[in-house]
Design a protein around this motif. Structure first.
Motif, PDB file in Angstrom:
ATOM      1  N   ALA A  69       0.753  -1.023   0.096  1.00  0.00           N
ATOM      2  CA  ALA A  69       0.130  -0.006  -0.058  1.00  0.00           C
ATOM      3  C   ALA A  69       0.743   1.277  -0.033  1.00  0.00           C
ATOM      4  N   LEU A  70       0.250   2.380  -0.651  1.00  0.00           N
ATOM      5  CA  LEU A  70       1.306   3.663  -0.813  1.00  0.00           C
ATOM      6  C   LEU A  70       1.093   4.167   0.917  1.00  0.00           C
ATOM      7  N   LYS A  71       2.296   4.846   0.983  1.00  0.00           N
ATOM      8  CA  LYS A  71       2.367   5.256   2.444  1.00  0.00           C
ATOM      9  C   LYS A  71       1.883   6.686   2.344  1.00  0.00           C
ATOM     10  N   HIS A  72       1.054   6.841   3.038  1.00  0.00           N
ATOM     11  CA  HIS A  72       0.296   8.365   2.996  1.00  0.00           C
ATOM     12  C   HIS A  72       0.803   9.259   4.393  1.00  0.00           C
ATOM     13  N   ALA A  73       0.970  10.341   4.554  1.00  0.00           N
ATOM     14  CA  ALA A  73       1.256  11.004   5.694  1.00  0.00           C
ATOM     15  C   ALA A  73       0.008  10.968   6.591  1.00  0.00           C
ATOM     16  N   LEU A  91       7.840  18.531   0.448  1.00  0.00           N
ATOM     17  CA  LEU A  91       7.084  18.709  -0.764  1.00  0.00           C
ATOM     18  C   LEU A  91       8.487  18.683  -1.765  1.00  0.00           C
ATOM     19  N   HIS A  92       9.716  18.845  -1.428  1.00  0.00           N
ATOM     20  CA  HIS A  92      10.750  18.938  -2.214  1.00  0.00           C
ATOM     21  C   HIS A  92      11.616  17.820  -1.835  1.00  0.00           C
ATOM     22  N   ALA A  93      11.106  16.762  -1.123  1.00  0.00           N
ATOM     23  CA  ALA A  93      11.923  15.559  -0.703  1.00  0.00           C
ATOM     24  C   ALA A  93      12.630  15.062  -1.808  1.00  0.00           C
ATOM     25  N   THR A  94      13.870  14.459  -1.660  1.00  0.00           N
ATOM     26  CA  THR A  94      14.664  14.107  -2.638  1.00  0.00           C
ATOM     27  C   THR A  94      14.665  12.241  -2.554  1.00  0.00           C
ATOM     28  N   ASP A  95      14.246  11.768  -1.583  1.00  0.00           N
ATOM     29  CA  ASP A  95      14.542  10.439  -0.962  1.00  0.00           C
ATOM     30  C   ASP A  95      13.821   9.386  -1.874  1.00  0.00           C
ATOM     31  N   GLU A  96      14.028   8.155  -2.208  1.00  0.00           N
ATOM     32  CA  GLU A  96      13.285   7.187  -2.877  1.00  0.00           C
ATOM     33  C   GLU A  96      11.904   7.135  -2.243  1.00  0.00           C
ATOM     34  N   THR A  97      11.717   7.126  -1.079  1.00  0.00           N
ATOM     35  CA  THR A  97      10.340   7.181  -0.526  1.00  0.00           C
ATOM     36  C   THR A  97       9.381   7.874  -0.952  1.00  0.00           C
ATOM     37  N   THR A 130      11.502  11.023  -5.946  1.00  0.00           N
ATOM     38  CA  THR A 130      12.321  12.260  -6.443  1.00  0.00           C
ATOM     39  C   THR A 130      11.595  12.713  -7.892  1.00  0.00           C
ATOM     40  N   ALA A 131      11.628  11.731  -8.732  1.00  0.00           N
ATOM     41  CA  ALA A 131      11.124  11.963  -9.993  1.00  0.00           C
ATOM     42  C   ALA A 131      10.124  11.291 -10.321  1.00  0.00           C
ATOM     43  N   VAL A 132       9.173  11.042  -9.557  1.00  0.00           N
ATOM     44  CA  VAL A 132       7.859  10.455  -9.959  1.00  0.00           C
ATOM     45  C   VAL A 132       6.856  11.132  -9.206  1.00  0.00           C
ATOM     46  N   SER A 133       5.419  11.130  -9.376  1.00  0.00           N
ATOM     47  CA  SER A 133       4.363  11.542  -8.799  1.00  0.00           C
ATOM     48  C   SER A 133       4.122  10.741  -7.856  1.00  0.00           C
ATOM     49  N   SER A 134       3.440  11.203  -6.590  1.00  0.00           N
ATOM     50  CA  SER A 134       2.734  10.215  -5.421  1.00  0.00           C
ATOM     51  C   SER A 134       2.067  11.020  -4.854  1.00  0.00           C
ATOM     52  N   SER A 135       1.178  10.038  -4.483  1.00  0.00           N
ATOM     53  CA  SER A 135      -0.012  10.925  -3.374  1.00  0.00           C
ATOM     54  C   SER A 135       0.657  10.772  -1.861  1.00  0.00           C
ATOM     55  N   LEU A 136       0.495  11.786  -1.351  1.00  0.00           N
ATOM     56  CA  LEU A 136       0.911  12.430  -0.133  1.00  0.00           C
ATOM     57  C   LEU A 136       0.267  12.004   1.144  1.00  0.00           C
ATOM     58  N   ARG A 166       1.820  14.853  -5.086  1.00  0.00           N
ATOM     59  CA  ARG A 166       2.754  15.584  -5.588  1.00  0.00           C
ATOM     60  C   ARG A 166       3.065  15.070  -6.980  1.00  0.00           C
ATOM     61  N   VAL A 167       2.815  15.903  -8.096  1.00  0.00           N
ATOM     62  CA  VAL A 167       2.800  15.495  -9.599  1.00  0.00           C
ATOM     63  C   VAL A 167       4.239  16.241  -9.940  1.00  0.00           C
ATOM     64  N   VAL A 168       5.015  15.281 -10.583  1.00  0.00           N
ATOM     65  CA  VAL A 168       6.194  15.597 -11.504  1.00  0.00           C
ATOM     66  C   VAL A 168       6.143  15.426 -12.758  1.00  0.00           C
ATOM     67  N   LEU A 169       6.256  16.482 -13.763  1.00  0.00           N
ATOM     68  CA  LEU A 169       6.269  16.303 -15.034  1.00  0.00           C
ATOM     69  C   LEU A 169       7.380  16.834 -15.763  1.00  0.00           C
TER      70      LEU A 169
END
Length: 108
Positions: free
Chosen positions: A2-6, A14-20, A23-29, A39-42
């Motif tokens: 399951a996705l880890k949500h806060a 919002l500018h986190a650079t870790d894999e969790t 860094t370069a992918v969108s994720s549900s926070l 967080r949407v990365v394009l």
């Protein structure tokens, strides 16, 4: 897995650079029955195809530049700007530069 949500009162970088956080992918926070933060990365030149969501949304540009395109208007977002869309408004997002967006969705 399951996705880890806060959780409530958990600080989100919002500018986190870790894999969790992706860094370069969108994720549900964060996701609750009434609210979702994404967080949407394009990459420059990439787009989200036209879609809609049942609730009102805001799209905030944290970095980069992108257009939010609706049937009636195109809104240019740059770092530090945001736009609100009514519930069920069809829209697509086109990135002009590498772009990081914070999308807030209110679930009716």
């Amino acid at each position: 897995m399951a996705l880890k949500h806060a959780q409530p009162l958990e600080v989100i970088d919002l500018h986190a650079t870790d894999e969790t956080r992706g860094t370069a992918v969108s994720s549900s926070l964060l996701k609750t029955p009434h609210l979702q933060l994404m967080r949407v990365v394009l990459a420059a030149g990439h787009a989200l195809p036209e879609h809609h969501v049942p609730g009102e949304i805001t799209i905030q540009c944290l970095s980069g530049e992108a257009d939010v395109v609706t049937p009636s208007r195109t809104c240019r977002l740059a770092s530090g700007t945001l736009v609100m869309l009514p519930a069920a408004e069809p829209h697509r997002v086109q990135a002009h530069l590498d772009t990081l967006l914070l999308v807030t969705v209110l679930h009716p």
